[in-house]
Motif scaffolding. Structure first.
Motif, PDB file in Angstrom:
ATOM      1  N   PRO A   1     -28.811  40.888  -3.632  1.00  0.00           N
ATOM      2  CA  PRO A   1     -30.374  41.452  -3.630  1.00  0.00           C
ATOM      3  C   PRO A   1     -31.083  40.451  -3.230  1.00  0.00           C
ATOM      4  CG  PRO A   1     -29.864  41.092  -5.922  1.00  0.00           C
ATOM      5  CD  PRO A   1     -28.402  40.601  -5.094  1.00  0.00           C
ATOM      6  N   GLU A   2     -32.298  41.027  -2.838  1.00  0.00           N
ATOM      7  CA  GLU A   2     -33.590  40.038  -2.500  1.00  0.00           C
ATOM      8  C   GLU A   2     -33.898  39.537  -3.703  1.00  0.00           C
ATOM      9  OE1 GLU A   2     -35.932  42.318   0.014  1.00  0.00           O
ATOM     10  OE2 GLU A   2     -34.913  41.845   2.035  1.00  0.00           O
ATOM     11  N   VAL A   3     -34.661  38.216  -3.335  1.00  0.00           N
ATOM     12  CA  VAL A   3     -35.389  37.682  -4.569  1.00  0.00           C
ATOM     13  C   VAL A   3     -36.910  37.554  -4.205  1.00  0.00           C
ATOM     14  CG1 VAL A   3     -33.450  36.275  -5.474  1.00  0.00           C
ATOM     15  CG2 VAL A   3     -34.674  35.484  -3.728  1.00  0.00           C
ATOM     16  N   TYR A   4     -37.708  37.725  -5.031  1.00  0.00           N
ATOM     17  CA  TYR A   4     -39.224  37.537  -4.958  1.00  0.00           C
ATOM     18  C   TYR A   4     -39.561  36.348  -5.102  1.00  0.00           C
ATOM     19  CZ  TYR A   4     -43.794  40.041  -5.075  1.00  0.00           C
ATOM     20  OH  TYR A   4     -44.926  40.700  -4.591  1.00  0.00           O
ATOM     21  N   VAL A   5     -39.678  35.605  -4.018  1.00  0.00           N
ATOM     22  CA  VAL A   5     -40.231  34.089  -4.174  1.00  0.00           C
ATOM     23  C   VAL A   5     -41.046  33.811  -2.673  1.00  0.00           C
ATOM     24  CG1 VAL A   5     -37.992  33.730  -5.215  1.00  0.00           C
ATOM     25  CG2 VAL A   5     -38.072  33.777  -2.872  1.00  0.00           C
ATOM     26  N   ASP A   6     -41.709  32.490  -2.930  1.00  0.00           N
ATOM     27  CA  ASP A   6     -42.306  31.795  -1.968  1.00  0.00           C
ATOM     28  C   ASP A   6     -40.982  31.296  -0.945  1.00  0.00           C
ATOM     29  OD1 ASP A   6     -43.522  29.791  -0.172  1.00  0.00           O
ATOM     30  OD2 ASP A   6     -45.225  29.999  -1.697  1.00  0.00           O
ATOM     31  N   ARG A   7     -41.019  31.837   0.214  1.00  0.00           N
ATOM     32  CA  ARG A   7     -39.657  31.286   0.876  1.00  0.00           C
ATOM     33  C   ARG A   7     -39.744  29.812   1.193  1.00  0.00           C
ATOM     34  NH1 ARG A   7     -37.070  34.151   5.286  1.00  0.00           N
ATOM     35  NH2 ARG A   7     -38.610  35.753   4.971  1.00  0.00           N
ATOM     36  N   ASP A   8     -41.119  29.324   1.648  1.00  0.00           N
ATOM     37  CA  ASP A   8     -41.037  27.847   1.788  1.00  0.00           C
ATOM     38  C   ASP A   8     -40.988  27.108   0.889  1.00  0.00           C
ATOM     39  OD1 ASP A   8     -41.662  28.486   4.538  1.00  0.00           O
ATOM     40  OD2 ASP A   8     -44.003  28.601   4.192  1.00  0.00           O
ATOM     41  N   ARG A   9     -41.509  27.336  -0.252  1.00  0.00           N
ATOM     42  CA  ARG A   9     -41.300  26.705  -1.548  1.00  0.00           C
ATOM     43  C   ARG A   9     -39.799  26.530  -2.078  1.00  0.00           C
ATOM     44  NH1 ARG A   9     -44.950  22.694  -2.425  1.00  0.00           N
ATOM     45  NH2 ARG A   9     -47.120  23.511  -2.097  1.00  0.00           N
TER      46      ARG A   9
ATOM     47  N   ILE B   1     -32.775  31.765   2.930  1.00  0.00           N
ATOM     48  CA  ILE B   1     -33.159  30.526   2.188  1.00  0.00           C
ATOM     49  C   ILE B   1     -32.301  29.749   2.248  1.00  0.00           C
ATOM     50  CG2 ILE B   1     -33.731  29.636   0.108  1.00  0.00           C
ATOM     51  CD1 ILE B   1     -34.731  32.528  -0.845  1.00  0.00           C
ATOM     52  N   VAL B   2     -30.797  29.962   2.257  1.00  0.00           N
ATOM     53  CA  VAL B   2     -29.589  28.972   2.165  1.00  0.00           C
ATOM     54  C   VAL B   2     -29.448  28.510   3.730  1.00  0.00           C
ATOM     55  CG1 VAL B   2     -26.995  28.959   1.711  1.00  0.00           C
ATOM     56  CG2 VAL B   2     -28.452  30.078   0.343  1.00  0.00           C
ATOM     57  N   GLU B   3     -29.444  29.440   4.583  1.00  0.00           N
ATOM     58  CA  GLU B   3     -29.417  28.915   6.051  1.00  0.00           C
ATOM     59  C   GLU B   3     -30.443  28.202   6.606  1.00  0.00           C
ATOM     60  OE1 GLU B   3     -28.722  32.668   8.102  1.00  0.00           O
ATOM     61  OE2 GLU B   3     -26.841  33.162   7.335  1.00  0.00           O
ATOM     62  N   ARG B   4     -31.543  28.216   6.003  1.00  0.00           N
ATOM     63  CA  ARG B   4     -32.737  27.442   6.522  1.00  0.00           C
ATOM     64  C   ARG B   4     -32.600  26.035   5.933  1.00  0.00           C
ATOM     65  NH1 ARG B   4     -39.031  28.862   5.157  1.00  0.00           N
ATOM     66  NH2 ARG B   4     -39.973  27.202   6.214  1.00  0.00           N
ATOM     67  N   ALA B   5     -32.253  25.822   4.660  1.00  0.00           N
ATOM     68  CA  ALA B   5     -32.089  24.644   4.174  1.00  0.00           C
ATOM     69  C   ALA B   5     -30.805  23.833   4.815  1.00  0.00           C
ATOM     70  CB  ALA B   5     -31.926  24.889   2.443  1.00  0.00           C
TER      71      ALA B   5
ATOM     72  N   LEU C   1     -45.552  34.915  -2.697  1.00  0.00           N
ATOM     73  CA  LEU C   1     -44.288  35.711  -3.116  1.00  0.00           C
ATOM     74  C   LEU C   1     -44.141  36.822  -2.244  1.00  0.00           C
ATOM     75  CD1 LEU C   1     -44.916  35.470  -6.946  1.00  0.00           C
ATOM     76  CD2 LEU C   1     -43.443  33.924  -5.613  1.00  0.00           C
ATOM     77  N   GLN C   2     -42.882  37.100  -1.969  1.00  0.00           N
ATOM     78  CA  GLN C   2     -42.537  38.160  -0.948  1.00  0.00           C
ATOM     79  C   GLN C   2     -41.035  38.343  -1.268  1.00  0.00           C
ATOM     80  OE1 GLN C   2     -43.430  37.513   3.053  1.00  0.00           O
ATOM     81  NE2 GLN C   2     -42.545  35.610   3.028  1.00  0.00           N
ATOM     82  N   PRO C   3     -40.401  39.694  -1.050  1.00  0.00           N
ATOM     83  CA  PRO C   3     -38.917  39.776  -1.021  1.00  0.00           C
ATOM     84  C   PRO C   3     -38.462  39.080   0.029  1.00  0.00           C
ATOM     85  CG  PRO C   3     -40.224  41.945  -1.249  1.00  0.00           C
ATOM     86  CD  PRO C   3     -41.181  40.793  -0.884  1.00  0.00           C
ATOM     87  N   THR C   4     -37.158  38.320  -0.263  1.00  0.00           N
ATOM     88  CA  THR C   4     -36.819  37.394   0.690  1.00  0.00           C
ATOM     89  C   THR C   4     -35.188  37.416   0.409  1.00  0.00           C
ATOM     90  OG1 THR C   4     -38.607  36.048   0.520  1.00  0.00           O
ATOM     91  CG2 THR C   4     -36.636  35.120   1.494  1.00  0.00           C
ATOM     92  N   PRO C   5     -34.479  37.520   1.759  1.00  0.00           N
ATOM     93  CA  PRO C   5     -32.734  37.416   1.577  1.00  0.00           C
ATOM     94  C   PRO C   5     -32.349  36.292   1.227  1.00  0.00           C
ATOM     95  CG  PRO C   5     -33.777  38.597   3.328  1.00  0.00           C
ATOM     96  CD  PRO C   5     -34.933  37.986   2.968  1.00  0.00           C
TER      97      PRO C   5
END
Length: 399
Positions: free
Chosen positions: A265-273, A237-241, A229-233
Motif C-alpha cells: 500500500p502507499e504510505v502518507y509521507v514526505d517523499r524527499d524526507r 522511495i526505494v528506487e530513488r534511494a 505529506l502525500q500518498p507515495t508508492p
C-alpha cells in the motif's frame, strides 16, 4: 432639729448601701479567683486548611520538621519525590524520608545555626537530581522544600555535550586548514600546492557538512520543518534511494540488492524526507561494509503483532506497517553501543571513525524524521556480522 435627723438618716442609708456594694464586689472577686480555668482545646491538626491547600498547590515537596528533625508534615509531592507514603513518614526522623546523610546533616546544621542552607543530592536508587532547601522557622523547627531538577540537569548536560562535541568536530578540520594555509603561504611547488588546495577543499566540505546537519537537526527538533505529506508508492522511495547510492557502492565494489514485496500500500509521507532517511542509512552501510560485501534493501508489509515490542511506545499504532530495512555485511555495532546509536554526535569508536569521516548527526536526523512521520526506527546488529536498520511507517487505513 429636723434637718439634723434627715442628715443622720441619709448618712446611715449611704453607709448601708456602700457596705452592701462592697460585699457583692467581694463575692464577685472571690468567684473569679476560685473559678476553674478551662484551657482551650488544642486542635489535633496544628496545620490549618490554608497551609495544606497552599502546599498541595506547589510543584515542590514541602516538609515541616521540629528541632529534633522529626517530620510534622509532609505533602504528597515530597512523598512521591522520595517514593514513600506521606502518612508513613510523619512523626519519624527526616532521614527516613530523604535517606541521605549529607541532607540530614545540612538540615541539622541549618536548624542549630538558625541559618538557611541548601544541598543538591542524587539518590542512588532513583537516578534523580533533587535540591533541598532548609529554612529555619522563627520559633522552632524548619520548613524544607524539595524540587526535582532531573530534567534541568539533563538539559544542562545535553548543552555541555553539544558544545563539547561541536568544538571537537570543528577542531580537527580547522586545524588542518590552518596548517595547509600556512604551508601554502611558503609558496611550495605548484603540484604540491595544487594537492594542498584539494585537501583544503575537502576539509571545508567537512565543516560545511557539520554546519548544515546541525542546522537541519535544529530545524527538525524545533518543529520548524514542515513535512509535505502525500500518498507515495514505496517502490518509488526505494528506487530513488537505490539510484543515488549506486555510484558510491560501485566505487567500493559493493553489491546492492533490492527486494520489494508485491502490492504494497502507499504510505502518507514526505517523499524527499523519507528518501533522505533511506539514503543516510545506505551511506552508513556503504561506509562500514568492506569491499566485496553486500547491501540489501527490503520493503514489505508487517502487522502490529509481528513488529511486537518495537511499537510499544506508539500511542495509537496502526494495524499494518510498511517496513523498509537496510541489511549490510559490514563491521556491525557492539551490543553496548546500540542503545545510544541514535544520539547526536555519538560515535561507536572515534578512533575507528576517524578514517571514514562523518559528523555523528546522520542517525539522529533519521530518528527525528521517522518519528515526525509517526513511524519508528531501530537497529539489530552483531559485531563483525553486519547490521540491519529498519524503518516502520504506519499504513493509513481507508475509512
Amino acid at each position: 432639729m429636723t434637718w439634723i435627723v434627715l442628715l443622720a438618716l441619709t448618712t446611715m442609708i449611704a453607709l448601708l448601701w456602700g457596705w452592701r456594694g462592697q460585699r457583692n464586689l467581694r463575692r464577685e472577686l472571690a468567684y473569679l479567683r476560685n473559678r476553674p480555668v478551662v484551657a482551650p482545646t488544642p486542635s489535633a491538626d496544628p496545620f490549618n486548611q490554608l497551609f495544606r491547600t497552599l502546599s498541595a498547590a506547589l510543584d515542590a515537596g514541602v516538609i515541616v520538621v521540629n528541632d529534633g528533625r522529626t517530620i510534622r508534615y509532609c505533602n504528597d509531592v515530597a512523598a512521591k519525590l522520595f517514593g514513600v507514603s506521606a502518612n508513613a513518614v510523619v512523626n519519624h526522623s527526616v532521614i527516613t524520608l530523604v535517606r541521605d546523610y549529607q541532607a540530614d546533616t545540612m538540615i541539622e546544621q541549618s536548624i542549630r545555626r538558625r541559618d538557611p542552607q541548601q544541598v543538591t543530592l542524587q539518590p542512588v536508587l532513583s537516578n534523580r537530581t533533587i535540591r533541598i532547601w532548609c529554612e529555619p522557622l522563627p520559633e522552632s523547627g524548619a520548613l524544607i522544600l524539595a524540587r526535582d531538577l532531573t530534567q534541568l540537569s539533563l538539559l544542562e548536560r545535553a548543552r555541555r555535550d553539544l558544545v563539547a562535541n561541536v568544538s571537537h568536530e570543528l577542531r580537527t578540520p580547522l586545524a588542518s586548514i590552518k596548517l595547509l594555509v600556512e604551508t601554502l603561504a611558503t609558496q611550495p611547488p605548484p603540484e604540491l600546492a595544487q594537492r594542498m588546495l584539494g585537501q583544503v577543499d575537502t576539509e571545508l566540505d567537512a565543516v560545511m557538512q557539520l554546519v548544515d546537519e546541525l542546522h537541519e537537526l535544529s530545524q527538525i527538533e524545533s518543529g520548524r520543518t514542515a513535512l509535505q505529506l502525500q500518498p507515495t508508492p514505496v517502490e518509488d522511495i526505494v528506487e530513488r534511494a537505490n539510484d543515488r547510492i549506486q555510484p558510491q557502492a560501485k566505487r567500493k565494489d559493493l553489491r546492492v540488492a533490492v527486494t520489494i514485496a508485491p502490492d504494497l500500500p502507499e504510505v502518507y509521507v514526505d517523499r524527499d524526507r523519507i528518501s533522505q532517511v533511506l539514503l543516510n542509512l545506505l551511506h552508513n552501510a556503504v561506509k562500514w561494509t568492506d569491499a566485496g560485501g553486500t547491501i540489501t534493501i527490503e520493503a514489505g508489509l508487517r502487522s502490529r503483532s509481528e513488529l511486537g515490542h518495537h511499537l510499544s511506545r506508539m500511542l495509537e499504532p496502526s494495524n499494518r506497517w510498511v517496513i523498509m530495512a537496510i541489511h549490510d555485511t559490514g563491521a556491525g555495532i557492539p551490543a553496548e553501543a546500540i542503545p545510544r546509536i541514535f544520539e547526536r554526535f555519538y560515535k561507536v569508536d572515534r578512533a575507528r571513525t576517524r578514517g571514514v569521516g562523518g559528523t555523528g548527526l546522520g542517525l539522529a536526523i533519521v530518528k527525528h524524521l521517522v518519528e515526525g512521520h509517526g513511524g519508528v526506527v531501530w537497529v539489530a546488529s552483531s559485531e563483525g556480522r553486519g547490521s540491519t536498520f529498519t524503518v516502520a511507517l504506519p499504513v493509513v487505513e481507508d475509512d
